[in-house]
Design an enzyme around this catalytic site. Structure first.
Site, PDB file in Angstrom:
ATOM      1  N   ASP A   1       0.834  -1.202   0.000  1.00 32.88           N
ATOM      2  CA  ASP A   1       0.000   0.000   0.000  1.00 32.88           C
ATOM      3  C   ASP A   1       0.872   1.257   0.000  1.00 32.88           C
ATOM      4  OD1 ASP A   1      -2.234  -1.580   0.180  1.00 32.88           O
ATOM      5  OD2 ASP A   1      -2.427  -1.372   2.349  1.00 32.88           O
TER       6      ASP A   1
HETATM    7  N1  URA Z   1      -1.543  -5.906   3.763  1.00 28.20           N
HETATM    8  C1  URA Z   1      -1.976  -4.623   3.791  1.00 28.20           C
HETATM    9  O1  URA Z   1      -3.021  -4.331   4.356  1.00 28.20           O
HETATM   10  N2  URA Z   1      -1.231  -3.694   3.188  1.00 28.20           N
HETATM   11  C2  URA Z   1      -0.058  -3.942   2.558  1.00 28.20           C
HETATM   12  O2  URA Z   1       0.572  -3.035   2.052  1.00 28.20           O
HETATM   13  C3  URA Z   1       0.375  -5.276   2.541  1.00 28.20           C
HETATM   14  C4  URA Z   1      -0.392  -6.246   3.143  1.00 28.20           C
END
Ligand code: URA
Length: 238
Positions: A101
């Protein structure tokens, strides 16, 4: 003869999945002719061109990167945000394996080896990823047990491989929880905590397969050693 999308991935241009997208979008030319069929096959003497780029075989390269916050894990961004590639000063065209993310920090791999990238992302290979989450609350013993047994996210039960409470601060009502998963569903870790009405304040990936982030500084990358690559390859189920 091999499939065009495999040839593009083998040449290190992008993953096989991305190559399929480019073919369907009409961006790929073989010996000057536009190809939009996914079934097309090529041999090693065919010239493959994507846009202005004529593909030639490149040495395979593998990097680990410590992604800072507010960076996207794509090779370009139409909103003008920073991408992971902005941190690299190499002359090989590489791309990230999987995604993190925008606000997640930590370990992400980049390569020009399409087959390797596919294998790392293939769910059946169950490559483990370790995350450290700072959350605004403290899970009860029952909630922790529930988390360990698995949470249904978007109709799919996600069972973590491991959950460890690293520390709890009762005064500020904050806990740090390490969670190991082998799937790559979007926002999986955040959604697992959302199930308990907890917000993830910070999320960092500290491990990927056999690799650990260690003391690699934020915004820095390291080229993997042959030994590190071999160990990652050994995780792939034949
Ligand atoms: N899970 C999430 O919620 N975000 C990420 O970036 C990776 C795994």
């Amino acid at each position: 003869m091999i499939r065009l999308q495999k040839a593009i991935a083998d040449l290190g241009y992008c993953s096989r999945r991305k190559a399929e997208e480019l073919i369907v979008k009409g961006k790929v030319f073989v010996n000057g002719k536009k190809i939009t069929e996914l079934g097309s096959k090529v041999n090693s003497s065919d010239e493959i061109r994507i846009g202005e780029d004529i593909l030639v075989k490149q040495e395979k390269r593998y990097f680990m990167f410590n992604k800072p916050r507010e960076v996207v894990t794509t090779t370009s961004d139409d909103k003008g945000r920073k991408t992971v590639l902005d941190y690299f000063d190499i002359d090989t065209r590489i791309y990230p394996i999987g995604r993190l993310d925008y606000d997640t920090t930590g370990l992400i791999l980049l390569t020009n080896d399409g087959e390797f990238a596919n294998a790392m992302m293939k769910p059946s290979n169950r490559i483990q990823k370790i995350y450290l989450a700072k959350v605004n609350g403290i899970l009860s013993r029952d909630e922790l047990d529930e988390l360990k047994k698995g949470i249904v996210i978007d109709k799919h039960k996600c069972v973590p491989d491991k959950v460890r409470v690293k520390s709890i601060d009762k005064n500020s009502n904050i806990s740090f929880i390490e969670i190991t998963i082998h799937e790559g569903k979007n926002h999986e870790v955040r959604k697992m905590f959302e199930h308990f009405n907890l917000d993830v304040l910070k999320l960092k990936r500290t491990g990927y397969g056999s690799l650990r982030l260690g003391n690699l500084a934020s915004g820095k990358y390291k080229e993997l050693s042959i030994k590190e690559i071999k160990v990652l390859y050994s995780l792939i189920k034949k």
